[in-house]
Design a protein around this motif. Sequence first.
Motif, PDB file in Angstrom:
ATOM      1  N   GLU A 275       0.823  -1.206   0.000  1.00 43.93           N
ATOM      2  CA  GLU A 275       0.000   0.000   0.000  1.00 43.93           C
ATOM      3  C   GLU A 275       0.862   1.263   0.000  1.00 43.93           C
ATOM      4  OE1 GLU A 275      -2.606  -0.363   3.366  1.00 43.93           O
ATOM      5  OE2 GLU A 275      -4.102  -1.492   2.215  1.00 43.93           O
ATOM      6  N   ILE A 276       0.489   2.216  -0.823  1.00 45.03           N
ATOM      7  CA  ILE A 276       1.156   3.516  -0.895  1.00 45.03           C
ATOM      8  C   ILE A 276       0.229   4.554  -0.275  1.00 45.03           C
ATOM      9  CG2 ILE A 276       2.114   5.288  -2.414  1.00 45.03           C
ATOM     10  CD1 ILE A 276       2.552   3.041  -4.497  1.00 45.03           C
ATOM     11  N   HIS A 277       0.757   5.330   0.667  1.00 45.31           N
ATOM     12  CA  HIS A 277      -0.052   6.301   1.405  1.00 45.31           C
ATOM     13  C   HIS A 277       0.252   7.726   0.933  1.00 45.31           C
ATOM     14  CE1 HIS A 277      -1.151   3.263   4.493  1.00 45.31           C
ATOM     15  NE2 HIS A 277       0.028   2.773   4.185  1.00 45.31           N
ATOM     16  N   ALA A 278      -0.769   8.549   0.875  1.00 46.52           N
ATOM     17  CA  ALA A 278      -0.556   9.972   0.611  1.00 46.52           C
ATOM     18  C   ALA A 278       0.313  10.546   1.719  1.00 46.52           C
ATOM     19  CB  ALA A 278      -1.892  10.709   0.554  1.00 46.52           C
ATOM     20  N   ALA A 279       1.380  11.246   1.349  1.00 37.83           N
ATOM     21  CA  ALA A 279       2.328  11.744   2.340  1.00 37.83           C
ATOM     22  C   ALA A 279       1.745  12.863   3.195  1.00 37.83           C
ATOM     23  CB  ALA A 279       3.604  12.224   1.661  1.00 37.83           C
ATOM     24  N   ARG A 283      -4.741  17.696  -2.714  1.00 38.79           N
ATOM     25  CA  ARG A 283      -5.653  17.448  -3.825  1.00 38.79           C
ATOM     26  C   ARG A 283      -4.895  16.788  -4.973  1.00 38.79           C
ATOM     27  NH1 ARG A 283     -10.591  18.797  -4.248  1.00 38.79           N
ATOM     28  NH2 ARG A 283     -10.436  20.312  -2.549  1.00 38.79           N
ATOM     29  N   VAL A 284      -5.473  15.721  -5.524  1.00 41.23           N
ATOM     30  CA  VAL A 284      -4.836  14.976  -6.607  1.00 41.23           C
ATOM     31  C   VAL A 284      -4.825  15.817  -7.878  1.00 41.23           C
ATOM     32  CG1 VAL A 284      -4.940  12.904  -8.040  1.00 41.23           C
ATOM     33  CG2 VAL A 284      -5.535  12.779  -5.605  1.00 41.23           C
ATOM     34  N   ILE A 316       0.185  14.824  -6.144  1.00 42.76           N
ATOM     35  CA  ILE A 316      -0.716  15.445  -5.174  1.00 42.76           C
ATOM     36  C   ILE A 316      -0.172  16.814  -4.785  1.00 42.76           C
ATOM     37  CG2 ILE A 316      -1.791  15.250  -2.888  1.00 42.76           C
ATOM     38  CD1 ILE A 316      -1.465  12.236  -3.092  1.00 42.76           C
ATOM     39  N   LEU A 317      -1.037  17.824  -4.793  1.00 46.26           N
ATOM     40  CA  LEU A 317      -0.675  19.174  -4.377  1.00 46.26           C
ATOM     41  C   LEU A 317      -1.052  19.357  -2.910  1.00 46.26           C
ATOM     42  CD1 LEU A 317       0.219  22.120  -5.011  1.00 46.26           C
ATOM     43  CD2 LEU A 317      -2.164  22.568  -5.655  1.00 46.26           C
ATOM     44  N   GLN A 339      -9.565  14.924  -6.619  1.00 41.47           N
ATOM     45  CA  GLN A 339     -10.005  14.333  -5.351  1.00 41.47           C
ATOM     46  C   GLN A 339      -9.168  14.862  -4.193  1.00 41.47           C
ATOM     47  OE1 GLN A 339     -10.114  10.032  -5.414  1.00 41.47           O
ATOM     48  NE2 GLN A 339     -10.191   9.861  -3.181  1.00 41.47           N
ATOM     49  N   LEU A 340      -9.826  15.183  -3.076  1.00 41.96           N
ATOM     50  CA  LEU A 340      -9.125  15.560  -1.859  1.00 41.96           C
ATOM     51  C   LEU A 340      -8.789  14.298  -1.089  1.00 41.96           C
ATOM     52  CD1 LEU A 340      -8.185  17.878   0.030  1.00 41.96           C
ATOM     53  CD2 LEU A 340     -10.406  17.686   1.174  1.00 41.96           C
ATOM     54  N   VAL A 341      -7.512  14.107  -0.772  1.00 41.58           N
ATOM     55  CA  VAL A 341      -7.075  12.923  -0.036  1.00 41.58           C
ATOM     56  C   VAL A 341      -6.500  13.347   1.306  1.00 41.58           C
ATOM     57  CG1 VAL A 341      -6.639  11.531  -2.091  1.00 41.58           C
ATOM     58  CG2 VAL A 341      -4.804  12.960  -1.176  1.00 41.58           C
ATOM     59  N   GLU A 342      -6.637  12.479   2.290  1.00 44.42           N
ATOM     60  CA  GLU A 342      -6.117  12.745   3.617  1.00 44.42           C
ATOM     61  C   GLU A 342      -4.719  12.150   3.767  1.00 44.42           C
ATOM     62  OE1 GLU A 342      -8.768  11.471   6.652  1.00 44.42           O
ATOM     63  OE2 GLU A 342     -10.517  12.485   5.798  1.00 44.42           O
TER      64      GLU A 342
END
Length: 394
Positions: A275-279, A283-284, A316-317, A339-342
């Motif tokens: 699994e790769i997690h948003a750091a 927003r993608v 991701i910005l 998409q907004l990611v946490e």
Amino acid sequence: MSALPGDAGSPPLRRKLRLGVLAAALTTVLTLLCCVGGAAAFFLTELGGEKKDGMTEAGLACTVGQQVKITGDMPRFAEYGEGQLRNAAVIIKVGQDMKVPARGWVIAIATAMQESALRNLANSTVPASLALPHEGVGSDYDSLGLFQQRPGWGSVQQRMTPTYTARKFYEKMLKVPNWERRPLTVVAQRVQVSAYPSAYRKHEELASRIVDALAGGAARTVEIAGRAVCDAAAGARIAASGWTAPIPGGVGSGFRTADRPSHNGVDIAARKRTEIHAAATGRVLVARCDPDHSGRRDCDRDGWPGKGGCGWFVDILHAGGFITRYCHMIERPHVVPGQLVEAGQVIGLSGTSGNSSGPHLHFEVHVNGDRSSNGAINPVPFMRERGAPLDGTP
């Protein structure tokens, strides 16, 4: 148009080698294996700008349990004066007294930065007879203090007392479910109910630096079993700064080495389908298959050295104009543009698509909203300064 260097993987054995000599030897092997070949044509037209790398190689030391000082000299920030930083110190001190984790201090300070610019504001309705000390007059009719709290929060005197307003903020924040893992904007808005809920986001990076400067690098801590630990944010753990390492493991192939000066990121060994997690929350911008040297988009199979392209990848910005990039996913990313990611959210699975000789994650960090090579900086010191080291060890 800019070019994104092709890169290649590192064997799964890398994860198991912890001793220095073996790790060094493996790094040498990885340098020969990884990112072989030229560059893939890669269109980067959404964002631009010149590189302005203000990051340092050595971050502030992280000292667990250091008490903030609200007297004496304050650290210097171009954006805020001594009085404003003293107010920030008061906010931290209240959080420490309440045993609120450091992530809460960052959220509280970022909120006060938006609401009052860290100034204890009065308003035109305060009776002159009260003669309350203040640092300016706010624009809201009935809002007062560092957090611009309205009458329901307390009396005029209470709302003009920084320790009181900070405590009231924390009390409400702690009632937000899962507040430590949620985006700063979501938590701040649940407390403040602002007309501009997205405005808090832009203050997160500077708020983290202020917490670090006032409280011994506390933004680099993460709560583990009720205890603050430095430099251990990974996976489900989010540092007070709001950042986490995208994947477990260690860096095998580095940033712009002598052998590969155009390698704009680092490679972290990982088995397929890790699994790769948003750091961090963001927003993608991009989630797609990068074409190879021939212009083909065939990311649903293993790549090879010299194939070209980043494979399945995501950009991701984040707050502060930072962009993170995640390459060589095994299948279509789990997120879509816009998409907004946490922070910590799973955005895809590791693989070896694109220009790659083995399973791994190619990870990049860019500054100033610049997705081109001009904006790329070394992710290793950047992530360590945020309490989320890429080597997988505290």
